[in-house]
Design an enzyme around this catalytic site. Structure first.
Site, mmCIF file in Angstrom:
data_model
loop_
_atom_site.group_PDB
_atom_site.id
_atom_site.type_symbol
_atom_site.label_atom_id
_atom_site.label_comp_id
_atom_site.label_asym_id
_atom_site.label_seq_id
_atom_site.Cartn_x
_atom_site.Cartn_y
_atom_site.Cartn_z
ATOM 1 N N ASP A 21 -9.232 64.359 13.723
ATOM 2 C CA ASP A 21 -10.121 63.943 14.804
ATOM 3 C C ASP A 21 -9.687 64.477 16.169
ATOM 4 O O ASP A 21 -8.500 64.581 16.469
ATOM 5 C CB ASP A 21 -10.143 62.405 14.840
ATOM 6 C CG ASP A 21 -11.268 61.843 15.666
ATOM 7 O OD1 ASP A 21 -12.357 62.440 15.682
ATOM 8 O OD2 ASP A 21 -11.061 60.784 16.283
ATOM 9 N N HIS A 22 -10.695 64.806 16.998
ATOM 10 C CA HIS A 22 -10.485 65.231 18.386
ATOM 11 C C HIS A 22 -9.441 66.339 18.508
ATOM 12 O O HIS A 22 -8.498 66.245 19.295
ATOM 13 C CB HIS A 22 -10.108 64.034 19.263
ATOM 14 C CG HIS A 22 -11.306 63.241 19.695
ATOM 15 N ND1 HIS A 22 -12.196 63.671 20.657
ATOM 16 C CD2 HIS A 22 -11.792 62.052 19.259
ATOM 17 C CE1 HIS A 22 -13.167 62.786 20.804
ATOM 18 N NE2 HIS A 22 -12.944 61.795 19.953
ATOM 19 N N ASN A 62 -17.029 55.826 14.541
ATOM 20 C CA ASN A 62 -15.587 55.931 14.722
ATOM 21 C C ASN A 62 -15.022 54.689 15.394
ATOM 22 O O ASN A 62 -15.566 54.215 16.398
ATOM 23 C CB ASN A 62 -15.243 57.142 15.586
ATOM 24 C CG ASN A 62 -15.473 58.461 14.885
ATOM 25 O OD1 ASN A 62 -16.101 58.522 13.829
ATOM 26 N ND2 ASN A 62 -14.980 59.531 15.475
ATOM 27 N N VAL A 63 -13.911 54.196 14.856
ATOM 28 C CA VAL A 63 -13.275 52.984 15.385
ATOM 29 C C VAL A 63 -11.770 53.227 15.490
ATOM 30 O O VAL A 63 -11.143 53.681 14.531
ATOM 31 C CB VAL A 63 -13.528 51.767 14.468
ATOM 32 C CG1 VAL A 63 -12.882 50.514 15.059
ATOM 33 C CG2 VAL A 63 -15.020 51.544 14.253
ATOM 34 N N THR A 119 -9.590 51.624 18.759
ATOM 35 C CA THR A 119 -9.004 50.591 19.605
ATOM 36 C C THR A 119 -9.073 49.209 18.971
ATOM 37 O O THR A 119 -8.143 48.397 19.110
ATOM 38 C CB THR A 119 -9.690 50.578 20.980
ATOM 39 O OG1 THR A 119 -9.508 51.866 21.597
ATOM 40 C CG2 THR A 119 -9.114 49.510 21.885
ATOM 41 N N HIS A 138 -18.830 57.716 18.788
ATOM 42 C CA HIS A 138 -17.430 57.507 19.130
ATOM 43 C C HIS A 138 -17.328 56.301 20.069
ATOM 44 O O HIS A 138 -18.320 55.832 20.610
ATOM 45 C CB HIS A 138 -16.861 58.740 19.834
ATOM 46 C CG HIS A 138 -16.679 59.918 18.954
ATOM 47 N ND1 HIS A 138 -15.852 60.984 19.294
ATOM 48 C CD2 HIS A 138 -17.200 60.242 17.745
ATOM 49 C CE1 HIS A 138 -15.888 61.904 18.329
ATOM 50 N NE2 HIS A 138 -16.700 61.468 17.392
ATOM 51 N N GLY A 139 -16.099 55.817 20.268
ATOM 52 C CA GLY A 139 -15.893 54.712 21.197
ATOM 53 C C GLY A 139 -16.558 53.423 20.763
ATOM 54 O O GLY A 139 -16.987 52.615 21.598
ATOM 55 N N SER A 186 -15.409 50.671 19.459
ATOM 56 C CA SER A 186 -14.711 49.394 19.619
ATOM 57 C C SER A 186 -15.279 48.570 20.767
ATOM 58 O O SER A 186 -15.181 47.342 20.760
ATOM 59 C CB SER A 186 -13.217 49.626 19.842
ATOM 60 O OG SER A 186 -12.619 50.207 18.698
ATOM 61 N N HIS A 210 -14.594 55.665 25.077
ATOM 62 C CA HIS A 210 -13.334 55.528 24.350
ATOM 63 C C HIS A 210 -12.425 54.472 24.985
ATOM 64 O O HIS A 210 -12.438 54.263 26.198
ATOM 65 C CB HIS A 210 -12.579 56.863 24.342
ATOM 66 C CG HIS A 210 -13.115 57.848 23.364
ATOM 67 N ND1 HIS A 210 -13.469 59.119 23.695
ATOM 68 C CD2 HIS A 210 -13.360 57.739 22.039
ATOM 69 C CE1 HIS A 210 -13.906 59.767 22.626
ATOM 70 N NE2 HIS A 210 -13.850 58.937 21.610
#
Length: 288
Positions: A84-85, A233-234, A236, A211-212, A214, A183
């Protein structure tokens, strides 16, 4: 069971008009917790290793990747491994041999033309290795000469027409879009732009990624999946669960020195968070 590919899981989710959950892992406890939570929910899952996680592990990808592969092969549910990233081309080229089936190449910080050129090169290489590739696109062409906004900077929004051109010219398999999440949020207060998501879904013929997540409330996540998001995507949220539980345990047991005692409760808390989030994405009422 054997590792599956991220592409398989996302394609299956898109066909079912659902979303696959992808959790970022940092430690072995993260790996075990994500798999335990997915098994509890009887759902497939993606294990994600970010470039920042690799930096934390002294810049070495293989130790965590090998642990993730070994755990995935013993899981009772399908598990895929995703890098990822990625901004480093050197790290990108380690993906295939380390057991990853997919990568998210992150050049969204660059001006549009540079982002496109870098992503096209990454996509060509990834496809030559049989890898599925995700990219992201934020707000292109900053105002008054300002640089482009990263896809998940506050206020960034992905333009559907630009996204359509970017996907066509880059050849990526999925696109992370900016619709209001950010994020590293520790409060669940993000409000998503569902009208924009509707327009992006209509404009693009590749899976869309959020993304982001959480910082996104449950009802917003459920609506995003209904609106076309197929990979969520999770990161945090797991760290919050782990850290909060460990902090409480050590406050109650100040004499504790055996790391297994507090890591086990942290791992259990993460597993519970994983199962809960998967339930939210499935819309099955487990969001309480």
């Amino acid at each position: 069971m054997p590792l599956v590919t991220t592409g398989e899981l996302v394609t299956s989710a898109a066909t079912a008009r659902s979303a696959v959950a992808a959790f970022n892992i940092i430690t072995l406890e993260h790996v075990e917790a994500v798999i335990a939570g997915a098994e509890s929910a009887t759902a497939p899952v993606v294990l994600q290793v970010s470039e920042n996680a690799v930096k934390f592990r002294y810049g070495r990808l293989l130790p965590l990747a090998r642990a993730a592969v070994a755990a995935a092969e013993r899981a009772a549910v399908p598990v895929a491994l995703h890098l990822d990233h990625v901004q480093s081309d050197d790290l990108l080229r380690q993906a295939h041999d380390a057991g990853f089936s997919s990568v998210m190449y992150d050049a969204a910080r660059l001006p549009y033309a540079e982002n496109l050129a870098a992503t096209r090169t990454a996509a060509d290489w990834a496809h030559s290795q049989g890898l599925w590739i995700e990219a992201e696109l934020g707000e292109v062409g900053g105002k008054n000469g300002e640089p482009p906004l990263d896809a998940h900077a506050p206020g960034a929004r992905t333009d559907p027409a630009e996204a359509r051109a970017f996907v066509a010219d880059s050849g990526v398999d999925a696109l992370a879009v900016a619709i209001g999440s950010t994020h590293a949020m520790t409060t669940r207060t993000a409000t998503l732009d569902h009208d924009l998501l509707k327009r992006l879904t209509a404009a693009l013929d590749v899976p869309l990624v959020l993304h982001g997540s959480s910082g996104v409330p449950d009802d917003e996540l459920t609506a995003a999946v209904a609106g076309g998001i197929t990979k969520v995507n999770v990161g945090t949220a797991l760290n919050q669960a782990m850290t909060g539980t460990i902090r409480a345990f050590l406050a109650e047991h100040p004499e504790a020195v055996d790391s297994r005692k507090y890591l086990s409760v942290g791992r259990e808390a993460m597993a519970e968070a994983v199962a809960r989030i998967i339930g939210v994405l499935a819309g099955d009422g487990r969001s309480g």
